[in-house]
Design a protein around this motif. Structure first.
Motif, PDB file in Angstrom:
ATOM      1  N   VAL A 144      42.151  56.328  51.479  1.00  0.00           N
ATOM      2  CA  VAL A 144      43.440  56.809  50.967  1.00  0.00           C
ATOM      3  C   VAL A 144      44.062  55.713  50.091  1.00  0.00           C
ATOM      4  O   VAL A 144      44.653  55.982  49.050  1.00  0.00           O
ATOM      5  CB  VAL A 144      44.383  57.182  52.130  1.00  0.00           C
ATOM      6  CG1 VAL A 144      45.741  57.615  51.584  1.00  0.00           C
ATOM      7  CG2 VAL A 144      43.763  58.283  52.972  1.00  0.00           C
ATOM      8  N   ALA A 145      43.915  54.470  50.524  1.00  0.00           N
ATOM      9  CA  ALA A 145      44.309  53.321  49.709  1.00  0.00           C
ATOM     10  C   ALA A 145      43.153  52.331  49.735  1.00  0.00           C
ATOM     11  O   ALA A 145      42.408  52.249  50.719  1.00  0.00           O
ATOM     12  CB  ALA A 145      45.574  52.672  50.254  1.00  0.00           C
ATOM     13  N   VAL A 146      42.992  51.598  48.645  1.00  0.00           N
ATOM     14  CA  VAL A 146      41.903  50.627  48.526  1.00  0.00           C
ATOM     15  C   VAL A 146      42.488  49.256  48.190  1.00  0.00           C
ATOM     16  O   VAL A 146      43.325  49.134  47.292  1.00  0.00           O
ATOM     17  CB  VAL A 146      40.885  51.041  47.449  1.00  0.00           C
ATOM     18  CG1 VAL A 146      39.787  49.985  47.322  1.00  0.00           C
ATOM     19  CG2 VAL A 146      40.272  52.401  47.777  1.00  0.00           C
ATOM     20  N   LEU A 147      42.052  48.238  48.927  1.00  0.00           N
ATOM     21  CA  LEU A 147      42.430  46.848  48.629  1.00  0.00           C
ATOM     22  C   LEU A 147      41.176  46.090  48.209  1.00  0.00           C
ATOM     23  O   LEU A 147      40.169  46.105  48.930  1.00  0.00           O
ATOM     24  CB  LEU A 147      43.045  46.173  49.859  1.00  0.00           C
ATOM     25  CG  LEU A 147      44.470  46.554  50.233  1.00  0.00           C
ATOM     26  CD1 LEU A 147      44.884  45.829  51.512  1.00  0.00           C
ATOM     27  CD2 LEU A 147      45.439  46.235  49.112  1.00  0.00           C
ATOM     28  N   GLN A 148      41.239  45.441  47.067  1.00  0.00           N
ATOM     29  CA  GLN A 148      40.110  44.647  46.574  1.00  0.00           C
ATOM     30  C   GLN A 148      40.440  43.172  46.736  1.00  0.00           C
ATOM     31  O   GLN A 148      41.427  42.681  46.179  1.00  0.00           O
ATOM     32  CB  GLN A 148      39.834  44.967  45.106  1.00  0.00           C
ATOM     33  CG  GLN A 148      38.657  44.218  44.515  1.00  0.00           C
ATOM     34  CD  GLN A 148      37.316  44.739  45.022  1.00  0.00           C
ATOM     35  OE1 GLN A 148      37.089  45.950  45.073  1.00  0.00           O
ATOM     36  NE2 GLN A 148      36.435  43.828  45.404  1.00  0.00           N
ATOM     37  N   ILE A 149      39.630  42.461  47.514  1.00  0.00           N
ATOM     38  CA  ILE A 149      39.844  41.021  47.701  1.00  0.00           C
ATOM     39  C   ILE A 149      39.132  40.277  46.586  1.00  0.00           C
ATOM     40  O   ILE A 149      37.922  40.431  46.409  1.00  0.00           O
ATOM     41  CB  ILE A 149      39.313  40.546  49.064  1.00  0.00           C
ATOM     42  CG1 ILE A 149      39.947  41.348  50.198  1.00  0.00           C
ATOM     43  CG2 ILE A 149      39.579  39.056  49.255  1.00  0.00           C
ATOM     44  CD1 ILE A 149      39.416  40.974  51.567  1.00  0.00           C
ATOM     45  N   PRO A 150      39.839  39.453  45.811  1.00  0.00           N
ATOM     46  CA  PRO A 150      39.174  38.724  44.734  1.00  0.00           C
ATOM     47  C   PRO A 150      38.246  37.652  45.288  1.00  0.00           C
ATOM     48  O   PRO A 150      38.599  36.971  46.254  1.00  0.00           O
ATOM     49  CB  PRO A 150      40.339  38.095  43.957  1.00  0.00           C
ATOM     50  CG  PRO A 150      41.436  37.975  44.965  1.00  0.00           C
ATOM     51  CD  PRO A 150      41.279  39.152  45.891  1.00  0.00           C
ATOM     52  N   PRO A 151      37.071  37.481  44.724  1.00  0.00           N
ATOM     53  CA  PRO A 151      36.191  36.397  45.171  1.00  0.00           C
ATOM     54  C   PRO A 151      36.807  35.042  44.818  1.00  0.00           C
ATOM     55  O   PRO A 151      37.644  34.931  43.911  1.00  0.00           O
ATOM     56  CB  PRO A 151      34.894  36.649  44.390  1.00  0.00           C
ATOM     57  CG  PRO A 151      35.305  37.441  43.194  1.00  0.00           C
ATOM     58  CD  PRO A 151      36.474  38.266  43.628  1.00  0.00           C
ATOM     59  N   LEU A 152      36.386  34.025  45.517  1.00  0.00           N
ATOM     60  CA  LEU A 152      36.975  32.696  45.349  1.00  0.00           C
ATOM     61  C   LEU A 152      36.779  32.170  43.930  1.00  0.00           C
ATOM     62  O   LEU A 152      37.643  31.466  43.397  1.00  0.00           O
ATOM     63  CB  LEU A 152      36.363  31.734  46.370  1.00  0.00           C
ATOM     64  CG  LEU A 152      37.136  30.455  46.696  1.00  0.00           C
ATOM     65  CD1 LEU A 152      38.562  30.755  47.082  1.00  0.00           C
ATOM     66  CD2 LEU A 152      36.420  29.692  47.799  1.00  0.00           C
ATOM     67  N   ARG A 153      35.673  32.515  43.297  1.00  0.00           N
ATOM     68  CA  ARG A 153      35.411  32.015  41.940  1.00  0.00           C
ATOM     69  C   ARG A 153      36.393  32.582  40.916  1.00  0.00           C
ATOM     70  O   ARG A 153      36.518  32.052  39.815  1.00  0.00           O
ATOM     71  CB  ARG A 153      33.981  32.352  41.520  1.00  0.00           C
ATOM     72  CG  ARG A 153      33.690  33.844  41.427  1.00  0.00           C
ATOM     73  CD  ARG A 153      32.247  34.130  41.054  1.00  0.00           C
ATOM     74  NE  ARG A 153      31.979  35.561  41.090  1.00  0.00           N
ATOM     75  CZ  ARG A 153      31.647  36.229  42.184  1.00  0.00           C
ATOM     76  NH1 ARG A 153      31.537  35.571  43.335  1.00  0.00           N
ATOM     77  NH2 ARG A 153      31.424  37.525  42.146  1.00  0.00           N
ATOM     78  N   GLU A 154      37.102  33.672  41.271  1.00  0.00           N
ATOM     79  CA  GLU A 154      38.081  34.257  40.367  1.00  0.00           C
ATOM     80  C   GLU A 154      39.504  33.788  40.669  1.00  0.00           C
ATOM     81  O   GLU A 154      40.450  34.257  40.049  1.00  0.00           O
ATOM     82  CB  GLU A 154      38.013  35.790  40.440  1.00  0.00           C
ATOM     83  CG  GLU A 154      36.718  36.358  39.890  1.00  0.00           C
ATOM     84  CD  GLU A 154      36.673  37.873  39.956  1.00  0.00           C
ATOM     85  OE1 GLU A 154      37.698  38.494  40.345  1.00  0.00           O
ATOM     86  OE2 GLU A 154      35.608  38.453  39.652  1.00  0.00           O
ATOM     87  N   ARG A 155      39.643  32.885  41.628  1.00  0.00           N
ATOM     88  CA  ARG A 155      40.960  32.315  41.934  1.00  0.00           C
ATOM     89  C   ARG A 155      40.784  30.833  42.285  1.00  0.00           C
ATOM     90  O   ARG A 155      41.156  30.357  43.346  1.00  0.00           O
ATOM     91  CB  ARG A 155      41.644  33.081  43.070  1.00  0.00           C
ATOM     92  CG  ARG A 155      40.814  33.288  44.337  1.00  0.00           C
ATOM     93  CD  ARG A 155      41.560  34.152  45.336  1.00  0.00           C
ATOM     94  NE  ARG A 155      40.894  34.270  46.619  1.00  0.00           N
ATOM     95  CZ  ARG A 155      41.264  33.637  47.724  1.00  0.00           C
ATOM     96  NH1 ARG A 155      42.300  32.828  47.705  1.00  0.00           N
ATOM     97  NH2 ARG A 155      40.619  33.812  48.859  1.00  0.00           N
ATOM     98  N   ARG A 156      40.197  30.121  41.342  1.00  0.00           N
ATOM     99  CA  ARG A 156      39.833  28.725  41.590  1.00  0.00           C
ATOM    100  C   ARG A 156      41.032  27.830  41.870  1.00  0.00           C
ATOM    101  O   ARG A 156      40.898  26.801  42.524  1.00  0.00           O
ATOM    102  CB  ARG A 156      39.031  28.173  40.400  1.00  0.00           C
ATOM    103  CG  ARG A 156      37.674  28.833  40.247  1.00  0.00           C
ATOM    104  CD  ARG A 156      36.887  28.288  39.076  1.00  0.00           C
ATOM    105  NE  ARG A 156      35.654  29.024  38.904  1.00  0.00           N
ATOM    106  CZ  ARG A 156      34.519  28.757  39.560  1.00  0.00           C
ATOM    107  NH1 ARG A 156      34.486  27.754  40.413  1.00  0.00           N
ATOM    108  NH2 ARG A 156      33.441  29.486  39.361  1.00  0.00           N
ATOM    109  N   GLU A 157      42.221  28.225  41.358  1.00  0.00           N
ATOM    110  CA  GLU A 157      43.390  27.390  41.615  1.00  0.00           C
ATOM    111  C   GLU A 157      43.771  27.371  43.091  1.00  0.00           C
ATOM    112  O   GLU A 157      44.551  26.524  43.522  1.00  0.00           O
ATOM    113  CB  GLU A 157      44.584  27.850  40.763  1.00  0.00           C
ATOM    114  CG  GLU A 157      44.979  29.295  40.947  1.00  0.00           C
ATOM    115  CD  GLU A 157      44.335  30.232  39.951  1.00  0.00           C
ATOM    116  OE1 GLU A 157      45.048  31.035  39.349  1.00  0.00           O
ATOM    117  OE2 GLU A 157      43.095  30.154  39.794  1.00  0.00           O
TER     118      GLU A 157
END
Length: 448
Positions: free
Chosen positions: A307-320
């Motif tokens: 019904v709802a979807v949450l996508q967790i960003p991989p660590l390489r896409e949030r290096r800060e």
């Protein structure tokens, strides 16, 4: 004001001259004639630094240094002397002095050292605040650390969805923290006081899956000597978390769909319907639509779960986020093992930012623990292939965020702190998607 400085010197003329230089440069200054006066002003939360003469009656500068470092080992102390022999300088630095300045000195030499020491102190205080903030279990930032825009967006989504009864599908790579996200959806919602029941669908043998999920009555099958409450029934009133839901056998998918539709279940070996009230949070690594097309997952169940979807960003896409996360997990590991985590060198930090982290946060936790134990230099082998420019961009975004957070959105203060002209700062903020309004204190007006 750009920082607090305690000046300690028994000679009034020198003390007043140094005080005047620092005040003209925008610093808040407390002038003290003795070590005792300075000590009375310092505690572990003191947000500034100390500049002290070495040769003073009573407690001299080296003794004051020892006492100050007992209060806070991370407090920068700059020592000044007119007897600037090399052995004394070496001794002071070994004892933990931040810098050592010989008389006579120019205002520029002192101001340069003071600014660098205050920058270091700001970072120490900010890191402590982050650690203290992480200790507050009733804040989502404590459960999902990160300063990046993707993590801020994810936390906002979780807070919004946590208040609703809808089923949620969590997508993310291995080690990205899918169960942690599911736990936050439960903990920050109205079901927080009820059970949170987790089941890894890929880890349960198909032969016992139905019993594990739905429970069974005594004698329902060979070996069923007593009644057993299944995971669904145990989660009544709370949350059922189905990790690796793609591993659920098709036969059990049909039965789970019926539970979600009718809000009742039957234990194995029983015809009695039991009412259940639960929210289902699922997690999957592959695209479940692809699993549906391959015939391995039921389409009607998928529509009930996502019904709802949450996508967790991989660590390489949030290096800060990597430095903050690494420090947090290294500190946790050091505390568990009764030791202090060694500081990160610039080279180690560069390697952390350059690594691809295929195992995501789980891999980072492992590297941080090894670092805390002194077993290896982080991270493990492997490189992302990112250019130097890309890695510098990630680090720059982290620095801008930290400065905006420290200055609470005050652009003039950020310009001073980072030594950037306004146009350059605006361009960098726009490039990294940073908005001043996100850092203003509650109730502040938006005027620049």
């Amino acid at each position: 004001m750009t920082g607090r400085v305690i000046v300690v010197d028994d000679e009034a003329a020198i003390r007043e001259a140094v005080q005047q230089w620092l005040q003209l440069s925008g610093f808040e200054v407390n002038a003290c004639a003795s070590a005792a006066e300075a000590l009375a002003l310092v505690d572990r939360d003191f947000p500034g630094i100390v500049v002290s003469d070495v040769r003073m009656p009573g407690s001299d500068g080296l003794q004051l240094l020892d006492r100050l470092l007992e209060v806070d080992r991370d407090l920068p102390v700059i020592l000044v002397t007119g007897h600037g022999d090399v052995p004394m300088a070496v001794q002071a630095l070994r004892q933990g002095a931040y810098d050592f300045i010989e008389k006579p000195f120019t205002p520029e030499r002192l101001l340069d050292s003071v600014r660098r020491a205050l920058d270091k102190r700001r970072l120490v205080c900010e890191n402590r605040q982050l650690r203290q903030h992480a200790a507050l279990k009733d804040h989502i930032e404590a459960s999902l650390l990160g300063v990046s825009r993707p993590m801020e967006h994810l936390r906002r989504q979780i807070i919004e969805l946590a208040q609703t009864p809808v089923n949620v599908l969590v997508r993310g790579e291995t080690g990205s923290g899918k169960e942690r996200v599911a736990r936050c959806l439960h903990d920050f919602g109205p079901r927080a006081s009820k059970p949170f029941v987790a089941l890894n669908c890929a880890a349960i043998p198909e032969s016992i899956f139905e019993s594990e999920l739905f429970g069974h009555e005594s004698g329902a099958f060979t070996g069923a000597q007593a009644k057993r409450i299944g995971r669904i029934e145990h989660a009544d009133g709370g949350t059922l978390f189905l990790d690796e839901v793609e591993g659920m056998p098709l036969a059990q998918q049909v039965k789970l769909l019926r539970v979600l539709q009718e809000k009742t279940l039957e234990r194995l070996g029983s015809n009695k319907s039991i009412k259940v009230d639960l929210r289902v949070i699922s997690a999957a690594k592959p695209d479940l639509l692809e699993e549906v097309r391959a015939g391995r997952f039921r389409e009607d169940l998928l529509y009930r779960l996502n019904v709802a979807v949450l996508q967790i960003p991989p660590l390489r896409e949030r290096r800060e986020d990597i430095p903050l996360l690494f420090e947090h997990f290294a500190a946790q590991a050091a505390e568990r093992h009764g030791r202090e985590a060694p500081p990160l060198s610039p080279m180690e930090l560069a390697r952390l930012l350059g690594h691809d982290w295929p195992g995501n946060v789980r891999e980072l936790i492992n590297a941080a623990e090894r670092h805390a134990l002194g077993l290896s230099s982080p991270p493990p082998e492997g490189f992302s292939g990112q250019s130097l420019a890309q890695q510098m961009e990630a680090f720059e975004a982290m620095c801008l965020h930290n400065a905006l957070m420290h200055c609470q959105g005050n652009i003039a203060a950020v310009m001073e702190l980072l030594q950037l002209p306004r146009r350059t700062l605006n361009e960098k903020m726009q490039r990294h998607g940073l908005s001043r309004g996100d850092y203003l204190p509650a109730g502040s007006d938006e005027q620049a």
